[in-house]
Design an enzyme around this catalytic site. Structure first.
Site, PDB file in Angstrom:
ATOM      1  N   TYR A   1       4.108   5.945  11.127  1.00 38.82           N
ATOM      2  CA  TYR A   1       4.440   4.575  11.511  1.00 38.82           C
ATOM      3  C   TYR A   1       5.256   3.825  10.458  1.00 38.82           C
ATOM      4  O   TYR A   1       5.682   2.700  10.702  1.00 38.82           O
ATOM      5  CB  TYR A   1       3.150   3.785  11.812  1.00 38.82           C
TER       6      TYR A   1
ATOM      7  N   HIS B   1      -3.774   4.406   4.623  1.00 39.31           N
ATOM      8  CA  HIS B   1      -4.883   3.456   4.758  1.00 39.31           C
ATOM      9  C   HIS B   1      -6.163   4.074   4.206  1.00 39.31           C
ATOM     10  O   HIS B   1      -6.887   3.450   3.434  1.00 39.31           O
ATOM     11  CB  HIS B   1      -5.066   3.078   6.221  1.00 39.31           C
TER      12      HIS B   1
ATOM     13  N   ARG C   1       0.852  -1.183   0.000  1.00 41.09           N
ATOM     14  CA  ARG C   1       0.000   0.000   0.000  1.00 41.09           C
ATOM     15  C   ARG C   1       0.890   1.237   0.000  1.00 41.09           C
ATOM     16  O   ARG C   1       1.454   1.621   1.029  1.00 41.09           O
ATOM     17  CB  ARG C   1      -0.894  -0.024   1.245  1.00 41.09           C
TER      18      ARG C   1
END
Length: 378
Positions: free
Chosen positions: A282, A273, A269
């Site tokens: 992160y 998100h 990805r």
């Protein structure tokens, strides 16, 4: 596409051996040979390979445009698919019209393959409707936001196919994080028990929101299906030909009474998100850079270049198609009429419901109170 039951490509997992990650196009765009997978894409012509390239460019453009729309306040939220184009196009183009798709909220590329109207793709994300399209017009259920629940729906639908004696199949799309949900595991129990014609298609994009895949699975995710008695395939999810071959293998198994298959498409990805997420909090930037070198579109472009197919005319035509699609989607989004207040009660139940009728009546009186108060103040 060859016709046989129980393709050998699934046998490695059935014997309990570690699965290889099958790749037919390298990151540099070199066509690699694989004795078990090659026959399943032997019929892919140069024109069809070009079509797969166009599809991926178009859905990336759709994704980019939708992200811009969200940033401009035209959409409330958007779940990007950037980096996962090969997984969605390779699998989506393998399906027949009578196969049924059950997706999560990120499979907008698959929706494009199924012919979903562009405005319907973003209708829910604008907040104008609780559902985007009629599932039975295109044999694709509207996106499931509850993580993993669509696997149960797909398995139930597949058992219905089995009961009807048809040779179509159901396919459920989900991410790596969903494999830790009870629904997914329960679905695999039922699918294996009844040998249902269903494909569990996991796009392992390495991040379940902010948690890395290694935290929840210390072995390849495809190996999990072995415990349920479901054969697995693990492919490079950034390789459109490998994904196409794997999906065709799984479909053939389903159509010929061989039962379910689990496919793990190892991808990444590249974006957040959703547009409400900040992956820089992160995710290591070096990791993103490493995966950018494995871009699914760039590798097909390199393969087409090596064949002398990536002409300026082709690139211009593909870009024009992508821009036209984006323009159509933007216009459809901006021109969506606002729903009427009472529309919230529409299509909740397929038959009359007294409890819903009482809610509708109460809400109607509530809205009418504003009108009365306004008139009284004149």
């Amino acid at each position: 596409m060859r016709n046989e039951t129980g393709p050998a490509a699934g046998s490695r997992n059935e014997r309990g051996q570690d699965l290889e990650t099958v790749q037919l196009i390298s990151a540099a765009g070199e066509r690699l040979s694989h004795p078990e997978f090659d026959p399943w894409v032997a019929d892919v012509t140069e024109a069809q390979l070009t079509g797969l390239y166009e599809d991926m460019v178009v859905i990336r453009r759709i994704d980019t445009e939708a992200t811009h729309l969200q940033r401009q306040g035209e959409l409330a939220l958007w779940p990007p698919l950037l980096g996962q184009e090969a997984s969605q196009i390779g699998s989506g183009r393998a399906l027949r019209e009578d196969d049924f798709v059950f997706s999560s909220y990120r499979e907008n590329g698959v929706a494009y393959c199924r012919g979903v109207d562009l405005t319907d793709i973003i209708r829910v994300w604008r907040g104008n409707a609780s559902s985007g399209w009629d599932p039975f017009e295109i044999n694709m259920a509207t996106p499931q936001v509850i993580i993993g629940a669509q696997t149960l729906h797909a398995t139930g639908y597949a058992m219905g196919i089995q009961n009807d004696g048809a040779d179509s199949a159901a396919i459920a799309y989900f991410g790596d994080g969903a494999t830790s949900q009870g629904d997914v595991n329960e679905a695999m129990v039922f699918a294996a028990s009844f040998q249902a014609p269903v494909i569990f298609f996991c796009q392992n994009n390495h991040w379940a929101i902010s948690e890395p895949v290694g935290l929840q699975s210390h072995v390849p995710i495809a190996n999990r299906a072995l415990g349920f008695g479901i054969p697995s395939l693990r492919v490079d999810g950034n390789d459109v030909l490998a994904v196409l071959a794997a999906t065709r293998i799984a479909l053939e198994r389903a159509r010929t009474g061989g039962g379910p298959t689990f496919i793990e498409a190892v991808t990444y990805r590249m974006g957040p998100h959703t547009t409400a997420d900040d992956p820089s909090r992160y995710r290591d930037a070096n990791e993103l850079e490493d995966w950018a070198a494995k871009d699914p579109i760039a590798r097909v472009a390199a393969l087409l270049q090596s064949k002398g197919l990536l002409t300026t005319e082709l690139q211009d035509a593909v870009q024009a198609k992508a821009d036209a699609v984006a323009k159509e989607m933007r216009a459809g989004c901006i021109n969506l009429p606002d729903p009427a207040p009472m529309d919230v009660f529409a299509n909740v139940y397929s038959t009359p419901n007294s409890w819903l009728d009482r809610q509708r009546e109460n809400y109607s009186r509530y809205l009418a109170g504003f009108s009365t108060a306004s008139e009284g103040g004149k």
